[in-house]
Design an enzyme around this catalytic site. Structure first.
Site, PDB file in Angstrom:
ATOM      1  CG  HIS A 254      -6.201  -1.326  -0.514  1.00 30.06           C
ATOM      2  ND1 HIS A 254      -5.020  -1.402  -1.387  1.00 30.06           N
ATOM      3  CD2 HIS A 254      -5.665  -0.733   0.571  1.00 30.06           C
ATOM      4  CE1 HIS A 254      -4.119  -0.707  -0.657  1.00 30.06           C
ATOM      5  NE2 HIS A 254      -4.272  -0.398   0.553  1.00 30.06           N
TER       6      HIS A 254
ATOM      7  CB  SER B 174      -0.851   0.018   1.177  1.00 33.78           C
ATOM      8  OG  SER B 174      -2.028   1.022   0.879  1.00 33.78           O
TER       9      SER B 174
ATOM     10  CG  ASP C 178      -6.519  -2.150  -4.138  1.00 35.53           C
ATOM     11  OD1 ASP C 178      -6.687  -0.697  -3.929  1.00 35.53           O
ATOM     12  OD2 ASP C 178      -5.736  -2.657  -3.408  1.00 35.53           O
TER      13      ASP C 178
END
Length: 314
Positions: A282, A154, A252
Site C-alpha cells: 500500500h 487510499s 495491498d
C-alpha cells in the site's frame, strides 16, 4: 510465502524500517504524516484560502501554473489520503505541483474534517463543498468547468469514489474523469486480500483498516444499510460515472476491493484503466518514490490525468 518475502527487493528495506501506524495512538500516527515543507517549484504558484465547508470554513490549497495566458485551464480536486482519520493537504504538495505541470491545470486540495472527531458524513460533505466551490468560482480561478476531474489516494481514493457517486446523483458538478488510487471503499473486510496483510509494520494493515472504518462510521460501522457515500462498494449501480483510472499493489489490503470495483465499472459501461503492481504494498510509490516501479506507477497516473484533462492534446 509470507508478506515480506513477496515484496519487491527495491521496496523491502523501507518496509523493514517502518514501524507501522498504531491508531490507538492517533496523534502519533497523524504526526508520522507531517512531512517537512517542500522546495516549491518556480513553475507553480501555491496559495491557501479558507472556503465554505459543510459545517464552517476549511482550508483549501490552490496550485496553478505561474505562467498563465488568458485562457481557462482544466481543474482537478485532489483529496488527500490517511484512512479518513489522518492526513493534511500539505503532505501532497509535490504531487499536486506535478499534476499542475503535467496537465497544465489548476489543482484544489481540501482539508476535509477527519474522524473520529468528525465521523461520516463530515468528510464527504466537505469534499462535495470543495468541488462545488471550485466550480462556482470558475471565473475567478480561471477554470474551464467542462474539464473538471477528481482524484485521491487510499482514504482519499475512497472519498473520490464516493464523491463521483454523489456528483452523479445530485446532477453535478459535471466530471470528465475520476482517479481513485488504491481506494479504501469497503468496510466489510471480507476479501482475501483484507486477510492477507496483517504484519504490524505493513503500511496499512487489517488492524488499521478495522480501526479506521470504525472511527469513520461510528455507530453505523456494523450497519448493513450504510450509505454508498460512506462505503462506495455498497453502491447498487456504478452506471453513469465518469471514465476512471486506478491502480493497486498486489500486496495491498485493498487489492481485491479495487479489482471488484474495476470489474463493476467495466460491466456498467464505464471506461476504466487499471494497473496491478506485483510485489508492491500500500502506497509503495509514496514510501519509496525513487524505486523504478514507483516512478513508473506515479508517471502512469500523472500522465492519465494529463490526457483526461486535455482531450486530443496529449
Amino acid at each position: 510465502m509470507d508478506f515480506h518475502s513477496r515484496v519487491l527487493p527495491e521496496l523491502r528495506q523501507t518496509l523493514t524500517q517502518f514501524s507501522g501506524f498504531h491508531l490507538e495512538d492517533l496523534e502519533s500516527s497523524r504526526a508520522m504524516l507531517k512531512n517537512p515543507p517542500i522546495k516549491q517549484s518556480e513553475h507553480v504558484r501555491t496559495t491557501s484560502r479558507m472556503i465554505p465547508g459543510a459545517a464552517g470554513e476549511m482550508l483549501a490549497k490552490i496550485y496553478e501554473p505561474v505562467q498563465r495566458t488568458g485562457s481557462k485551464l482544466p481543474a482537478m480536486l485532489w483529496i488527500h489520503g490517511g484512512g479518513y482519520v489522518m492526513g493534511h493537504p500539505d503532505m501532497d504538495d509535490a504531487l499536486c505541483e506535478r499534476f499542475v505541470q503535467a496537465a497544465n491545470c489548476v489543482v484544489v486540495s481540501v482539508d476535509y474534517h477527519l474522524a473520529p472527531e468528525h465521523p461520516y458524513p463530515a468528510a464527504i460533505h466537505d469534499c462535495y463543498a470543495g468541488l462545488t466551490w471550485m466550480t462556482d468560482e470558475a471565473e475567478s480561478l480561471g477554470i474551464d468547468v467542462d474539464r473538471v476531474a477528481i482524484a485521491g489516494a487510499s482514504g482519499g481514493g475512497g472519498l473520490t469514489a464516493a464523491l463521483a457517486l454523489m456528483a452523479r446523483d445530485k446532477g453535478g458538478p459535471a466530471l470528465i474523469f475520476q482517479m481513485p488510487l488504491y481506494p479504501m471503499i469497503d468496510n466489510r473486510n471480507r476479501t482475501a486480500s483484507s486477510h492477507e496483510i496483517e504484519a504490524e509494520n505493513a503500511t496499512w494493515s487489517r488492524t488499521n483498516n478495522l480501526a479506521a472504518w470504525s472511527m469513520y462510521l461510528g455507530e453505523s460501522a456494523d450497519d448493513s444499510q450504510v450509505s454508498a457515500y460512506a462505503v462506495p462498494s455498497r453502491a447498487e449501480s456504478l452506471a453513469g460515472l465518469p471514465p476512471t483510472y486506478t491502480c493497486v499493489g498486489q500486496l495491498d489490503l485493498f487489492r481485491d476491493e479495487t479489482i471488484e470495483y474495476v470489474t463493476r465499472l467495466a460491466q456498467a459501461g464505464v471506461d476504466v484503466e487499471f494497473h496491478l503492481y506485483p510485489g508492491c504494498y500500500h502506497c509503495f510509490e509514496v514510501f519509496v518514490p525513487d524505486a523504478e516501479v514507483s516512478q513508473r506507477a506515479s508517471q502512469s497516473y500523472v500522465d492519465a490525468m494529463a490526457r483526461a484533462l486535455n482531450p486530443g492534446k496529449i
